[in-house]
Motif scaffolding. Structure first.
Motif, short mmCIF file in Angstrom:
data_model
loop_
_atom_site.label_atom_id
_atom_site.label_comp_id
_atom_site.label_asym_id
_atom_site.label_seq_id
_atom_site.Cartn_x
_atom_site.Cartn_y
_atom_site.Cartn_z
N ALA A 287 0.79 -1.07 -0.01
CA ALA A 287 0.00 -0.10 0.09
C ALA A 287 0.83 1.03 -0.02
N LEU B 134 -6.30 -4.88 -0.18
CA LEU B 134 -5.81 -3.53 -0.26
C LEU B 134 -7.17 -2.81 -0.59
N ASN C 85 1.05 3.82 -2.91
CA ASN C 85 1.00 5.50 -2.80
C ASN C 85 1.95 6.47 -3.07
N THR D 224 -7.50 1.03 -4.13
CA THR D 224 -7.23 0.61 -5.38
C THR D 224 -8.13 0.68 -6.56
N CYS E 139 -4.22 4.54 -0.63
CA CYS E 139 -4.30 3.11 -0.72
C CYS E 139 -3.94 2.57 0.82
N SER E 140 -4.77 1.64 1.29
CA SER E 140 -4.36 0.84 2.57
C SER E 140 -4.67 -0.35 2.78
N ARG E 141 -4.03 -0.98 3.59
CA ARG E 141 -4.37 -2.58 3.90
C ARG E 141 -5.86 -2.47 4.35
#
Length: 129
Positions: free
Chosen positions: A20, A52, A24, A55, A33-35
Protein backbone atom coordinates in the motif's frame (compact mmCIF):
# COMPACT_ATOMS: atom_id res chain seq x y z
CA UNK A 1 -8.81 -24.55 5.66
CA UNK A 2 -5.44 -24.64 7.41
CA UNK A 3 -4.45 -21.59 9.40
CA UNK A 4 -1.18 -19.82 8.66
CA UNK A 5 1.45 -19.92 11.38
CA UNK A 6 1.58 -16.62 13.25
CA UNK A 7 4.92 -15.59 11.69
CA UNK A 8 3.60 -16.15 8.17
CA UNK A 9 0.49 -14.08 8.96
CA UNK A 10 2.62 -11.23 10.30
CA UNK A 11 4.84 -11.39 7.20
CA UNK A 12 1.76 -11.24 4.96
CA UNK A 13 0.26 -8.35 6.91
CA UNK A 14 3.55 -6.44 6.70
CA UNK A 15 3.71 -7.00 2.93
CA UNK A 16 0.19 -5.63 2.51
CA UNK A 17 1.18 -2.46 4.40
CA UNK A 18 4.42 -2.13 2.39
CA UNK A 19 2.56 -2.68 -0.88
CA UNK A 20 0.00 0.00 0.00
CA UNK A 21 2.81 2.41 0.88
CA UNK A 22 4.64 1.65 -2.39
CA UNK A 23 1.48 2.20 -4.46
CA UNK A 24 0.81 5.47 -2.63
CA UNK A 25 4.33 6.73 -3.35
CA UNK A 26 4.75 5.49 -6.92
CA UNK A 27 1.24 5.42 -8.40
CA UNK A 28 -1.16 7.68 -6.52
CA UNK A 29 1.47 10.12 -5.18
CA UNK A 30 -0.69 10.66 -2.12
CA UNK A 31 -2.19 8.67 0.79
CA UNK A 32 -4.97 6.76 -0.95
CA UNK A 33 -4.37 3.05 -0.62
CA UNK A 34 -4.22 1.02 2.60
CA UNK A 35 -4.41 -2.50 3.95
CA UNK A 36 -8.01 -3.62 4.26
CA UNK A 37 -9.25 -4.03 7.84
CA UNK A 38 -9.02 -7.71 8.89
CA UNK A 39 -7.44 -8.54 5.56
CA UNK A 40 -6.96 -12.27 5.16
CA UNK A 41 -9.36 -13.06 7.98
CA UNK A 42 -6.64 -14.55 10.15
CA UNK A 43 -8.04 -16.68 12.94
CA UNK A 44 -11.53 -15.25 12.88
CA UNK A 45 -12.64 -16.91 9.67
CA UNK A 46 -13.69 -13.85 7.69
CA UNK A 47 -13.72 -14.56 3.97
CA UNK A 48 -14.02 -12.08 1.22
CA UNK A 49 -12.59 -8.69 0.50
CA UNK A 50 -9.50 -7.57 -1.29
CA UNK A 51 -6.27 -7.23 0.67
CA UNK A 52 -5.98 -3.52 -0.18
CA UNK A 53 -8.56 -0.75 -0.31
CA UNK A 54 -8.27 2.46 -2.29
CA UNK A 55 -7.06 0.74 -5.47
CA UNK A 56 -9.63 1.79 -8.10
CA UNK A 57 -10.30 -0.85 -10.76
CA UNK A 58 -8.13 -3.46 -8.96
CA UNK A 59 -9.15 -6.23 -6.56
CA UNK A 60 -5.72 -6.91 -5.04
CA UNK A 61 -4.71 -10.29 -3.60
CA UNK A 62 -1.28 -9.77 -1.99
CA UNK A 63 0.88 -12.83 -1.32
CA UNK A 64 4.25 -12.88 0.42
CA UNK A 65 5.44 -16.46 -0.17
CA UNK A 66 8.36 -18.19 -1.87
CA UNK A 67 6.33 -20.71 -3.82
CA UNK A 68 2.99 -19.54 -5.09
CA UNK A 69 0.48 -21.21 -7.34
CA UNK A 70 -0.53 -18.13 -9.31
CA UNK A 71 -3.60 -19.84 -10.81
CA UNK A 72 -4.84 -20.78 -7.31
CA UNK A 73 -4.16 -17.30 -5.96
CA UNK A 74 -5.97 -15.70 -8.90
CA UNK A 75 -8.91 -18.07 -8.42
CA UNK A 76 -9.04 -16.98 -4.76
CA UNK A 77 -9.15 -13.33 -5.82
CA UNK A 78 -11.87 -14.12 -8.37
CA UNK A 79 -13.94 -16.00 -5.78
CA UNK A 80 -13.63 -13.17 -3.26
CA UNK A 81 -14.45 -10.59 -5.94
CA UNK A 82 -17.60 -12.52 -6.76
CA UNK A 83 -18.55 -12.90 -3.05
CA UNK A 84 -18.31 -9.16 -2.57
CA UNK A 85 -19.95 -8.25 -5.90
CA UNK A 86 -16.93 -6.10 -6.72
CA UNK A 87 -16.67 -4.66 -10.25
CA UNK A 88 -12.87 -4.48 -9.94
CA UNK A 89 -10.39 -6.62 -11.87
CA UNK A 90 -8.76 -9.39 -9.81
CA UNK A 91 -4.97 -9.20 -9.62
CA UNK A 92 -2.34 -11.10 -7.61
CA UNK A 93 0.84 -9.38 -6.43
CA UNK A 94 3.53 -11.67 -5.04
CA UNK A 95 6.78 -10.79 -3.31
CA UNK A 96 9.31 -13.44 -2.43
CA UNK A 97 11.84 -13.32 0.40
CA UNK A 98 14.79 -11.00 -0.17
CA UNK A 99 13.03 -9.51 -3.21
CA UNK A 100 12.72 -5.75 -3.53
CA UNK A 101 9.10 -4.69 -3.56
CA UNK A 102 9.40 -3.04 -6.97
CA UNK A 103 10.46 -6.44 -8.34
CA UNK A 104 7.31 -8.19 -7.07
CA UNK A 105 5.32 -10.21 -9.57
CA UNK A 106 1.90 -9.17 -10.90
CA UNK A 107 -0.49 -11.79 -12.26
CA UNK A 108 -3.83 -11.26 -13.96
CA UNK A 109 -5.82 -12.66 -16.85
CA UNK A 110 -4.87 -11.46 -20.33
CA UNK A 111 -8.37 -10.05 -20.96
CA UNK A 112 -7.99 -7.86 -17.85
CA UNK A 113 -4.42 -6.81 -18.71
CA UNK A 114 -5.63 -5.85 -22.20
CA UNK A 115 -7.93 -3.19 -20.69
CA UNK A 116 -5.02 -1.46 -18.96
CA UNK A 117 -2.64 -1.82 -21.90
CA UNK A 118 -5.20 -0.42 -24.33
CA UNK A 119 -5.69 2.62 -22.07
CA UNK A 120 -1.92 3.15 -21.92
CA UNK A 121 -1.62 2.90 -25.70
CA UNK A 122 -4.44 5.43 -26.15
CA UNK A 123 -2.89 7.79 -23.58
CA UNK A 124 0.52 7.58 -25.28
CA UNK A 125 -1.02 8.19 -28.71
CA UNK A 126 -0.28 4.81 -30.28
CA UNK A 127 -3.96 4.13 -31.00
CA UNK A 128 -6.82 6.53 -31.56
CA UNK A 129 -9.76 4.60 -30.11
Amino acid sequence: MALKPRGAKQKGDKFERELAQWLNEHIYQREQCSRAPLSGGGNIGIVGGADLIGTPELFVEAKRVEKLSFPQALEQAERNKKLTNSPELPIVINRRNRQNIEDAYVFMRLKDFAKFYRLAMKFLGYIKQ
